[in-house]
Structures are given as structure tokens and as C-alpha cells.
Scaffold this motif. Structure first.
Motif, PDB file in Angstrom:
ATOM      1  N   LYS A   9       6.161  33.401   5.794  1.00  0.00           N
ATOM      2  CA  LYS A   9       6.311  33.778   4.501  1.00  0.00           C
ATOM      3  C   LYS A   9       6.619  35.394   4.289  1.00  0.00           C
ATOM      4  CE  LYS A   9       3.187  34.317   0.530  1.00  0.00           C
ATOM      5  NZ  LYS A   9       1.696  34.115  -0.184  1.00  0.00           N
ATOM      6  N   VAL A 137       6.123  29.634  -4.358  1.00  0.00           N
ATOM      7  CA  VAL A 137       6.602  31.216  -4.620  1.00  0.00           C
ATOM      8  C   VAL A 137       8.054  31.132  -5.035  1.00  0.00           C
ATOM      9  CG1 VAL A 137       4.539  32.175  -3.491  1.00  0.00           C
ATOM     10  CG2 VAL A 137       6.757  31.771  -2.178  1.00  0.00           C
ATOM     11  N   SER A 138       8.676  30.252  -5.129  1.00  0.00           N
ATOM     12  CA  SER A 138      10.025  30.482  -5.425  1.00  0.00           C
ATOM     13  C   SER A 138      10.554  30.970  -6.455  1.00  0.00           C
ATOM     14  CB  SER A 138      10.786  29.011  -5.412  1.00  0.00           C
ATOM     15  OG  SER A 138      10.243  27.994  -6.348  1.00  0.00           O
ATOM     16  N   ARG A 140       8.951  33.581  -7.742  1.00  0.00           N
ATOM     17  CA  ARG A 140       8.740  35.130  -7.585  1.00  0.00           C
ATOM     18  C   ARG A 140       9.726  35.473  -6.667  1.00  0.00           C
ATOM     19  NH1 ARG A 140       3.573  35.991  -4.032  1.00  0.00           N
ATOM     20  NH2 ARG A 140       2.867  34.762  -5.580  1.00  0.00           N
TER      21      ARG A 140
END
Length: 183
Positions: A9, A137-138, A140
Motif C-alpha cells: 500500500k 483507496v483508488s 483517494r
């Protein structure tokens, strides 16, 4: 497995940060040029407003053609980074050539090269961002990239307006302005 996931991540967001910072500086350089390009083309190069419109129309048309083409190629070769690098390199290398153009045809070639670079990189860059982070979280990741890109567009007018009087340019000098009023 959790530490590996956290590490992946972090690496993914590092890609997003790097792409965002490159976009920020590329946008600063683009906005710097685009703010004065119409004046440069019409006043310094002596092109008509119609030719300026033709330049921008051709640049937009070419850029959208390259955008589709680059997206397909990016998917086929399954490697996004080379196209992103080629796109940023084309734009970065092309822009300084505006300073040595002496006619409309040369300015058109530089403008088309710059726009081709933008569109060659856009689809693969967005796919690389998508590939770099988890789907959860794409939003973001894209928000971060777009924000950095827009900061470049915001920084430039402030930077340009504060440094432009120091440049000695004749486009907005008082002698040039007074010539325009007397005619």
C-alpha cells in the motif's frame, strides 16, 4: 501477511505521489507557456487569429487520437510506465523549443508534440495509478494526483505574475501598449 499488504500500500501511494509531483511541475510549465502562447503566436510570429485557432484545434484533435491509441497500447503491452515516461518526456523536451521558433509552422510542430506527449501519458498514467493501489483507496489516490496536478495550475499564475515584470518582455511593456493605442 498484513505487513506485506501495508508495505504494498505504501509503495502504491509512493507511485501516486511521484506521478503527482511530476504532474505538478509539468502543469506549471504548461500553464507558463499557455498563458502567453496566443500573444506569442499572433504578435511575435505574426500569425492570424484563425491560424491560432487552427493550431489549438489541431492540437486538441491529435491529443484525443493519441489518448485512445496510448490506452490500447498500454493494455496490450501490459506495461504502463514506458508510455508514461515517453509522454512526459515529449512534453518536457518540446516546450523549450517555443523559445527558438521563428514561424508559425515551427510553433505548430512544438504545440502538437507537447499535446501528443500529454495524451500519450494520460491513459497509461491513470491505469498505473489504478494498478498501484487497492480499489478501496483508488478514489483517494486519484484525488491526490489530481490535487497535485491542480496545485501546479494554481502556482503558475502567482509565480508568473510576480516574475513577469522582471522578465523584460515586450508583450506587455508600456512602449508596446502605447503603440497599440496610437493606431
Amino acid at each position: 501477511m498484513a505487513p506485506e499488504t501495508e508495505q504494498a500500500k505504501k509503495l502504491g501511494f509512493r507511485n501516486v505521489w511521484y506521478l503527482g509531483i511530476v504532474s505538478l511541475f509539468t502543469d506549471i510549465s504548461s500553464e507558463m507557456i499557455l498563458g502567453v502562447l496566443p500573444l506569442f503566436v499572433t504578435i511575435d510570429l505574426g500569425a492570424t487569429k484563425e491560424l491560432l485557432g487552427l493550431m489549438e484545434g489541431a492540437a486538441d484533435s491529435l491529443s484525443y487520437a493519441f489518448r485512445s491509441f496510448a490506452g490500447v497500447i498500454s493494455d496490450r503491452i501490459a506495461s504502463r510506465k514506458p508510455l508514461v515516461m515517453v509522454g512526459y518526456a515529449l512534453s518536457t523536451v518540446a516546450k523549450p523549443f517555443f523559445s527558438v521558433t521563428s514561424n508559425f509552422a515551427q510553433a505548430l510542430a512544438v504545440r502538437l508534440t507537447d499535446r501528443a506527449g500529454k495524451r500519450i501519458r494520460t491513459s497509461p498514467r491513470d491505469a498505473l495509478i489504478s494498478d498501484s493501489v487497492k480499489e478501496a483507496v483508488s478514489g483517494r489516490a486519484f484525488g491526490l494526483h489530481r490535487s497535485l496536478d491542480q496545485v501546479g495550475a494554481i502556482i503558475d499564475p502567482f509565480w508568473l505574475s510576480s516574475s513577469y515584470p522582471l522578465s523584460g518582455s515586450e508583450i506587455c511593456s508600456s512602449s508596446h501598449s502605447s503603440q497599440g493605442r496610437s493606431q
